[in-house]
Design a protein around this motif. Structure first.
Motif, PDB file in Angstrom:
ATOM      1  N   ARG A   1     -25.665 -17.426 -99.803  1.00  0.00           N
ATOM      2  CA  ARG A   1     -26.971 -16.977 -99.334  1.00  0.00           C
ATOM      3  C   ARG A   1     -27.135 -15.475 -99.539  1.00  0.00           C
ATOM      4  NH1 ARG A   1     -25.845 -21.477 -97.550  1.00  0.00           N
ATOM      5  NH2 ARG A   1     -27.338 -22.909 -96.635  1.00  0.00           N
ATOM      6  N   PRO A   2     -28.284 -15.040-100.071  1.00  0.00           N
ATOM      7  CA  PRO A   2     -28.493 -13.599-100.253  1.00  0.00           C
ATOM      8  C   PRO A   2     -28.524 -12.865 -98.915  1.00  0.00           C
ATOM      9  CG  PRO A   2     -30.486 -14.848-100.801  1.00  0.00           C
ATOM     10  CD  PRO A   2     -29.403 -15.844-100.586  1.00  0.00           C
ATOM     11  N   ARG A   3     -29.037 -13.553 -97.885  1.00  0.00           N
ATOM     12  CA  ARG A   3     -29.024 -12.994 -96.522  1.00  0.00           C
ATOM     13  C   ARG A   3     -28.426 -14.046 -95.604  1.00  0.00           C
ATOM     14  NH1 ARG A   3     -33.605 -11.973 -92.136  1.00  0.00           N
ATOM     15  NH2 ARG A   3     -32.726 -10.159 -91.063  1.00  0.00           N
ATOM     16  N   ILE A   4     -27.270 -13.733 -95.034  1.00  0.00           N
ATOM     17  CA  ILE A   4     -26.561 -14.730 -94.226  1.00  0.00           C
ATOM     18  C   ILE A   4     -27.214 -14.857 -92.846  1.00  0.00           C
ATOM     19  CG2 ILE A   4     -24.364 -15.305 -93.107  1.00  0.00           C
ATOM     20  CD1 ILE A   4     -23.035 -13.624 -95.423  1.00  0.00           C
ATOM     21  N   ARG A   5     -27.691 -16.059 -92.576  1.00  0.00           N
ATOM     22  CA  ARG A   5     -28.170 -16.423 -91.227  1.00  0.00           C
ATOM     23  C   ARG A   5     -27.633 -17.829 -91.036  1.00  0.00           C
ATOM     24  NH1 ARG A   5     -31.471 -12.797 -87.958  1.00  0.00           N
ATOM     25  NH2 ARG A   5     -30.843 -10.910 -89.021  1.00  0.00           N
ATOM     26  N   PHE A   6     -26.474 -17.950 -90.405  1.00  0.00           N
ATOM     27  CA  PHE A   6     -25.753 -19.220 -90.485  1.00  0.00           C
ATOM     28  C   PHE A   6     -24.956 -19.503 -89.218  1.00  0.00           C
ATOM     29  CE2 PHE A   6     -22.849 -22.365 -92.394  1.00  0.00           C
ATOM     30  CZ  PHE A   6     -23.754 -23.080 -93.167  1.00  0.00           C
ATOM     31  N   LEU A   7     -24.766 -20.802 -88.931  1.00  0.00           N
ATOM     32  CA  LEU A   7     -23.995 -21.252 -87.778  1.00  0.00           C
ATOM     33  C   LEU A   7     -22.841 -22.133 -88.264  1.00  0.00           C
ATOM     34  CD1 LEU A   7     -23.513 -22.179 -84.755  1.00  0.00           C
ATOM     35  CD2 LEU A   7     -25.295 -23.893 -85.146  1.00  0.00           C
ATOM     36  N   ILE A   8     -21.600 -21.734 -87.920  1.00  0.00           N
ATOM     37  CA  ILE A   8     -20.441 -22.610 -88.153  1.00  0.00           C
ATOM     38  C   ILE A   8     -20.202 -23.329 -86.833  1.00  0.00           C
ATOM     39  CG2 ILE A   8     -18.008 -22.779 -88.768  1.00  0.00           C
ATOM     40  CD1 ILE A   8     -18.253 -20.124 -90.250  1.00  0.00           C
ATOM     41  N   ALA A   9     -20.379 -24.666 -86.840  1.00  0.00           N
ATOM     42  CA  ALA A   9     -20.303 -25.432 -85.589  1.00  0.00           C
ATOM     43  C   ALA A   9     -19.192 -26.474 -85.646  1.00  0.00           C
ATOM     44  CB  ALA A   9     -21.651 -26.101 -85.323  1.00  0.00           C
ATOM     45  N   ASP A  10     -18.074 -26.145 -86.316  1.00  0.00           N
ATOM     46  CA  ASP A  10     -16.964 -27.091 -86.439  1.00  0.00           C
ATOM     47  C   ASP A  10     -16.301 -27.358 -85.092  1.00  0.00           C
ATOM     48  OD1 ASP A  10     -17.398 -27.171 -89.134  1.00  0.00           O
ATOM     49  OD2 ASP A  10     -15.812 -25.765 -89.655  1.00  0.00           O
ATOM     50  N   ASP A  11     -15.611 -28.475 -85.019  1.00  0.00           N
ATOM     51  CA  ASP A  11     -14.857 -28.826 -83.819  1.00  0.00           C
ATOM     52  C   ASP A  11     -13.823 -27.751 -83.475  1.00  0.00           C
ATOM     53  OD1 ASP A  11     -15.948 -31.089 -82.800  1.00  0.00           O
ATOM     54  OD2 ASP A  11     -14.543 -32.497 -83.697  1.00  0.00           O
ATOM     55  N   PRO A  12     -13.365 -27.692 -82.203  1.00  0.00           N
ATOM     56  CA  PRO A  12     -12.356 -26.687 -81.830  1.00  0.00           C
ATOM     57  C   PRO A  12     -11.095 -26.810 -82.677  1.00  0.00           C
ATOM     58  CG  PRO A  12     -13.239 -27.777 -79.884  1.00  0.00           C
ATOM     59  CD  PRO A  12     -13.779 -28.519 -81.055  1.00  0.00           C
ATOM     60  N   GLY A  13     -10.490 -25.649 -82.962  1.00  0.00           N
ATOM     61  CA  GLY A  13      -9.231 -25.634 -83.706  1.00  0.00           C
ATOM     62  C   GLY A  13      -9.392 -25.593 -85.215  1.00  0.00           C
ATOM     63  N   ALA A  14     -10.655 -25.502 -85.701  1.00  0.00           N
ATOM     64  CA  ALA A  14     -10.881 -25.510 -87.156  1.00  0.00           C
ATOM     65  C   ALA A  14     -10.631 -24.139 -87.787  1.00  0.00           C
ATOM     66  CB  ALA A  14     -12.307 -25.961 -87.460  1.00  0.00           C
ATOM     67  N   GLY A  15     -10.358 -23.136 -86.971  1.00  0.00           N
ATOM     68  CA  GLY A  15     -10.079 -21.796 -87.516  1.00  0.00           C
ATOM     69  C   GLY A  15     -11.342 -21.021 -87.818  1.00  0.00           C
ATOM     70  N   LYS A  16     -12.271 -21.003 -86.856  1.00  0.00           N
ATOM     71  CA  LYS A  16     -13.544 -20.291 -87.077  1.00  0.00           C
ATOM     72  C   LYS A  16     -13.311 -18.783 -87.212  1.00  0.00           C
ATOM     73  CE  LYS A  16     -15.604 -22.713 -83.668  1.00  0.00           C
ATOM     74  NZ  LYS A  16     -14.910 -24.016 -83.634  1.00  0.00           N
ATOM     75  N   THR A  17     -12.262 -18.267 -86.555  1.00  0.00           N
ATOM     76  CA  THR A  17     -11.944 -16.829 -86.682  1.00  0.00           C
ATOM     77  C   THR A  17     -11.537 -16.508 -88.119  1.00  0.00           C
ATOM     78  OG1 THR A  17     -10.905 -17.163 -84.527  1.00  0.00           O
ATOM     79  CG2 THR A  17     -10.762 -14.966 -85.458  1.00  0.00           C
ATOM     80  N   ILE A  18     -10.791 -17.419 -88.744  1.00  0.00           N
ATOM     81  CA  ILE A  18     -10.366 -17.204 -90.135  1.00  0.00           C
ATOM     82  C   ILE A  18     -11.581 -17.199 -91.058  1.00  0.00           C
ATOM     83  CG2 ILE A  18      -9.197 -18.374 -92.073  1.00  0.00           C
ATOM     84  CD1 ILE A  18      -6.882 -18.911 -90.135  1.00  0.00           C
ATOM     85  N   MET A  19     -12.508 -18.120 -90.821  1.00  0.00           N
ATOM     86  CA  MET A  19     -13.719 -18.166 -91.660  1.00  0.00           C
ATOM     87  C   MET A  19     -14.540 -16.890 -91.475  1.00  0.00           C
ATOM     88  SD  MET A  19     -14.899 -22.165 -91.454  1.00  0.00           S
ATOM     89  CE  MET A  19     -14.086 -22.891 -90.050  1.00  0.00           C
ATOM     90  N   ALA A  20     -14.672 -16.444 -90.238  1.00  0.00           N
ATOM     91  CA  ALA A  20     -15.421 -15.206 -89.964  1.00  0.00           C
ATOM     92  C   ALA A  20     -14.716 -14.016 -90.610  1.00  0.00           C
ATOM     93  CB  ALA A  20     -15.543 -14.983 -88.456  1.00  0.00           C
TER      94      ALA A  20
ATOM     95  N   LEU B   1      -7.901 -10.369 -86.587  1.00  0.00           N
ATOM     96  CA  LEU B   1      -8.475  -9.593 -87.688  1.00  0.00           C
ATOM     97  C   LEU B   1      -7.499  -8.550 -88.204  1.00  0.00           C
ATOM     98  CD1 LEU B   1     -12.117  -9.231 -86.346  1.00  0.00           C
ATOM     99  CD2 LEU B   1     -11.388 -10.595 -88.304  1.00  0.00           C
ATOM    100  N   LYS B   2      -6.673  -7.991 -87.322  1.00  0.00           N
ATOM    101  CA  LYS B   2      -5.684  -7.000 -87.746  1.00  0.00           C
ATOM    102  C   LYS B   2      -4.532  -7.677 -88.495  1.00  0.00           C
ATOM    103  CE  LYS B   2      -3.441  -3.222 -88.253  1.00  0.00           C
ATOM    104  NZ  LYS B   2      -3.783  -2.468 -89.461  1.00  0.00           N
ATOM    105  N   ASP B   3      -3.977  -8.739 -87.893  1.00  0.00           N
ATOM    106  CA  ASP B   3      -2.799  -9.389 -88.480  1.00  0.00           C
ATOM    107  C   ASP B   3      -3.106 -10.079 -89.799  1.00  0.00           C
ATOM    108  OD1 ASP B   3      -1.471  -8.535 -86.289  1.00  0.00           O
ATOM    109  OD2 ASP B   3      -1.049 -10.503 -85.427  1.00  0.00           O
ATOM    110  N   LYS B   4      -4.251 -10.761 -89.852  1.00  0.00           N
ATOM    111  CA  LYS B   4      -4.524 -11.597 -91.028  1.00  0.00           C
ATOM    112  C   LYS B   4      -5.351 -10.889 -92.104  1.00  0.00           C
ATOM    113  CE  LYS B   4      -4.109 -16.110 -88.804  1.00  0.00           C
ATOM    114  NZ  LYS B   4      -3.643 -15.787 -87.478  1.00  0.00           N
TER     115      LYS B   4
END
Length: 810
Positions: free
Chosen positions: A115-134, A166-169
């Motif tokens: 997307r040229p302008r990100i306006r998005f919701l990641i709504a995966d189940d718990p434990g899917a690693g949303k921090t990694i995607m962010a 964010l620091k470690d990975k």
């Protein structure tokens, strides 16, 4: 006098680099120069005096091929590195210490970054690693020079977790902005002081803070647990929570906006539409339009994948099974006697408080004693002793009675250490109107203290015996499954934690602990000690914040939190990606207490829902599965005798039929889920990324050449590591610049062990991984650009050792 024309490139002491002139204008005794810097493309607009003009030179392009070949080579390579993201569209993946899973790659590169302008919701189940995607989104946008100012908004208790991940990975440094920051920077806007900030949703929503956010702009805003920003429609009226109003401000003041949540829908279509309205105002005008887009599989605003559909590259499920087990026991006669006396005292005070409108907060504060009793007799004893001390101070005039203001929504999201401070204040509240009444209350507390002391000293606590048996059973199961000899024990109370550590140690086990009074660094150290040395860890909720314990397969809940979200968070510490074995969770529940009866009925009902649903996802969203029921209130009503047990248990006596399961699936967001993930396509993407990546050896060679030329010193160690002993002054000077520090973090004075290879960095977490975004590599590349750009434009002569090529480079 120097004549400057539009189109000239000039240099002088007023700018760090050359300036391309777009406009020249004489204003009285001054000459106005407007244009942009040659490399960084920063806008320039300055008035110069005659004296200033004498310090300026017009740059002339001279192609005399006199530039040294080695310096020209470094400049060309540096430029190639600068545009690496053009040739490697998955660059962030290759320069971060992560091994992303197919569905994570699909979300970030197949959906969000297209997307040229990100306006998005990641709504995966718990434990899917949303921090990694962010983290991948942050890294990729920074590498592509599309994001500089980044704000992350999270529940208060998750700030440390985000900072660490964010620091470690990703080697990304974020600073926390909170009340202390604002107090320390009086008269300034802290949001403008740093480019990478983490803050809590309940701090940012406050009335005096919101206007300060309204006046700043962000390239990227990420909100974790974004469903907390809720609005509701009642007829024609929309009720916006304070958190929702914060969402409206963030939506207006950001370019890219990314929401993360595991529970987006909650079974209310209009609530969900209003939530999506924060991402793209007006995109869906009615709930029906949302439903239509879901049916047509044409929804550009979000993605949701269910736990059972999340697999690795080999098609194996990434989550092991989990088996919650309820260990019922009965309190002894002495314990029941104490339980009843404490209940009578608390219920009497509670009902008095409820009758006084202004004292309703006091009523809830008094419940703390009941919760301490449910944790352990020792925790109750310590609470009673502290309460007695506070009331005695009030009686002698050393302390004033406190007025309490409690926001339960905020309280649950506070960091544990802050929540404990609040709870300690609660221990000192009283409804006594005069000294005589206060003396009577102190006498009651003294009686309770004596009874509690007798049980603790005589080691008569039944739950402690049950715990010892559960530990023995836990180690037996670990042996059967061939797992690590580790058991994690959770408790709500720090007093209980200290008590259990002493007891478990006396039973001959090696034990350590984690609690909210420890800094993040201390908690990480304790995590390593548990992994490498001890057999048992006793933890409070703080172990659910920024700590990863997938190497442990057995968890014992010594007490059960009344807030179901906390139970989910506890389970999530060991039942997550990276767990290699099935997980067993033992819940200790006193069956002959009122709150124990409610919890037993709850666990039975969850088991029934799980078997009818055919999925253990019910344990990820306990609070949402029993829709229309406020579990905290039910347990509170039971503990406070506010309703009869028959009435309370009847509320949990839900008929789990097809209609109910259909509603549960709706609440779990199954209708929103994308069930198909193209694993073959993603595997190809990952393999292509590996082929296109910048080879670590190239980066290392460039680093060595440039670093040596800058005057730096390094040593080559065994196994291919480097030791950086001395960083040259010019590199350090670049790294000290505020804009650089805000972007890349702080440069250390030395690095004892570094590698340029991501795979090596994975195997050796103690080794510094030098890649894009690391302050040392970035400062060195900046030094090359500043020093050799002009030189390289003159052209250079290169010799080809093989004799194949014969030519010039410019």
């Amino acid at each position: 006098m120097l004549t400057i024309k539009e189109g000239d490139t000039i240099k002088g002491p007023f700018w760090k680099e050359e300036v391309v002139v777009e406009k020249v204008e004489r204003i009285g005794r001054y000459v106005r120069i407007a244009g942009f810097t040659l490399r960084s493309k920063m806008y320039v607009d300055r008035l110069l005096t005659e004296e200033d003009l004498s310090l300026i030179q017009i740059s002339k392009e001279e192609f005399d091929f006199s530039a040294p070949a080695d310096k020209t080579f470094l400049r060309i390579e540096g430029l190639r590195f600068k545009y690496a993201s053009i040739f490697d569209p998955l660059l962030a993946m290759n320069v971060s210490k992560i091994d992303p899973l197919p569905f994570q790659i699909e979300a970030v590169y197949g959906y969000i970054l297209k997307r040229p302008r990100i306006r998005f919701l990641i709504a995966d189940d718990p434990g899917a690693g949303k921090t990694i995607m962010a983290g991948l989104v942050i890294k990729e946008l920074k590498l592509r020079k599309l994001a500089n100012r980044i704000l992350i908004v999270v529940p208060g208790h998750l700030k440390d977790q985000w900072r660490r991940e964010l620091k470690d990975k990703f080697d990304e440094n974020f600073v926390v902005v909170d009340r202390h920051t604002f107090n320390a920077l009086y008269g300034e806007n802290p949001w403008e002081m740093n480019n990478q900030i983490i803050t809590s949703i309940d701090f940012a929503k406050q009335e005096e803070i919101l206007p300060t956010l309204n006046s700043v702009y962000w390239d990227l805003v990420i909100v974790d647990e974004a469903h907390k920003m809720a609005a509701y429609r009642y007829g024609e009226k929309i009720s916006r929570t304070k958190r929702y109003k914060l969402g409206e401000v963030l939506s207006k003041t950001s370019n890219h906006l990314l929401f993360l949540t595991a529970t987006p829908h909650k079974g209310d279509p209009e609530n969900f539409r209003l939530f999506l309205d924060l991402l793209a105002p007006g995109f869906f005008a009615t709930p029906e339009m949302v439903e239509e887009s879901l049916k047509n599989k044409d929804n550009p605003l979000f993605i949701r994948r269910l736990k059972e559909d999340l697999k690795d590259f080999e098609g194996r499920p990434i989550f092991t099974r989990r088996f919650p087990m309820t260990l019922k026991f009965n309190l002894s006669d002495e314990e029941i006697d104490l339980y009843n006396e404490v209940s009578r005292y608390v219920v009497h005070q509670y009902n008095r408080a409820l009758r006084q409108d202004k004292k309703r907060n006091v009523a809830f504060a008094l419940v703390i004693l009941q919760r301490r009793m449910a944790s352990s007799t020792y925790a109750l004893l310590r609470s009673l002793e502290r309460r007695k001390e506070r009331l005695e101070k009030i009686l002698t005039g050393q302390e004033e009675p406190k007025e309490l203001k409690i926001d339960f929504e905020e309280l649950e999201d506070l960091e544990e250490s802050e929540r404990w401070k609040k709870e300690e204040e609660w221990e000192g509240v009283t409804l006594a109107k005069d000294p005589e009444e206060l003396r009577g209350e102190i006498e009651t507390i003294e009686r309770l203290i004596e009874k509690a002391k007798e049980i603790v000293k005589g080691e008569k606590e039944v739950k402690l015996r049950e715990l010892r048996e559960a530990i023995t059973e836990g180690f037996r199961r670990i042996k059967e499954m061939g797992g690590n000899s580790k058991i994690l024990i959770f408790t709500e109370s720090r007093d209980t934690l200290e008590y259990l550590v002493r007891k478990i140690r006396s039973w001959g086990y090696k034990v350590n602990f984690i609690h909210g009074g420890m800094s993040l660094e201390e908690r990480i150290k304790a995590e390593k000690v548990f992994r490498d040395e001890t057999e048992i860890m006793v933890a409070t909720e703080a172990a659910g914040e920024g700590i990863n314990l997938q190497f442990c397969h057995i968890m014992i809940n010594y007490d059960i939190p009344w807030n179901p979200n906390r139970l989910e968070q506890r389970m999530g510490r060991i039942h997550r990606y990276g767990q290699q074995k099935d997980v067993y969770i033992f819940n200790l529940v006193a069956a002959n207490t009122r709150e124990g009866e409610v919890l037993l009925r709850l666990f039975d009902k969850l088991d029934e829902i799980k078997s009818k649903l055919g999925s253990d996802r019910v344990f990820d969203v306990i609070g949402d599965v029993l829709y229309g029921k406020n579990l905290y209130q039910l347990i509170l009503d039971a503990a406070m005798n506010a309703k009869s047990m028959d009435e309370i248990l009847k509320e949990l006596d839900i008929r789990v039929d097809e209609n109910y399961i259909s509603k549960i699936k709706n609440i779990l967001g199954e209708s929103l889920a994308t069930r198909y993930i193209d694993y073959t396509k993603i595997k190809e993407m990952a393999e292509k990324a590996k082929e296109n990546r910048l080879i670590p050896e190239y980066v290392e060679e460039l680093f060595k050449k440039a670093f040596k030329m800058a005057g730096g010193r390094y040593r080559e160690l065994k196994e291919g590591f480097l030791a950086i002993d001395s960083i040259p002054y010019e590199i350090r000077k670049i790294a000290e610049e505020t804009t650089f520090k805000n972007r890349f973090g702080i440069l250390m004075k030395r690095y004892p062990k570094v590698t340029f290879d991501k795979e090596v960095a994975f195997k050796h977490p103690e080794v510094e991984f030098l890649s894009f975004g690391h302050p040392l590599l970035e400062a060195l590349l900046e030094w090359v650009e500043r020093n050799f750009s002009d030189l390289a434009r003159r052209g250079a002569v290169f010799k080809d050792p093989s004799g194949v090529y014969n030519g010039l480079i410019w």
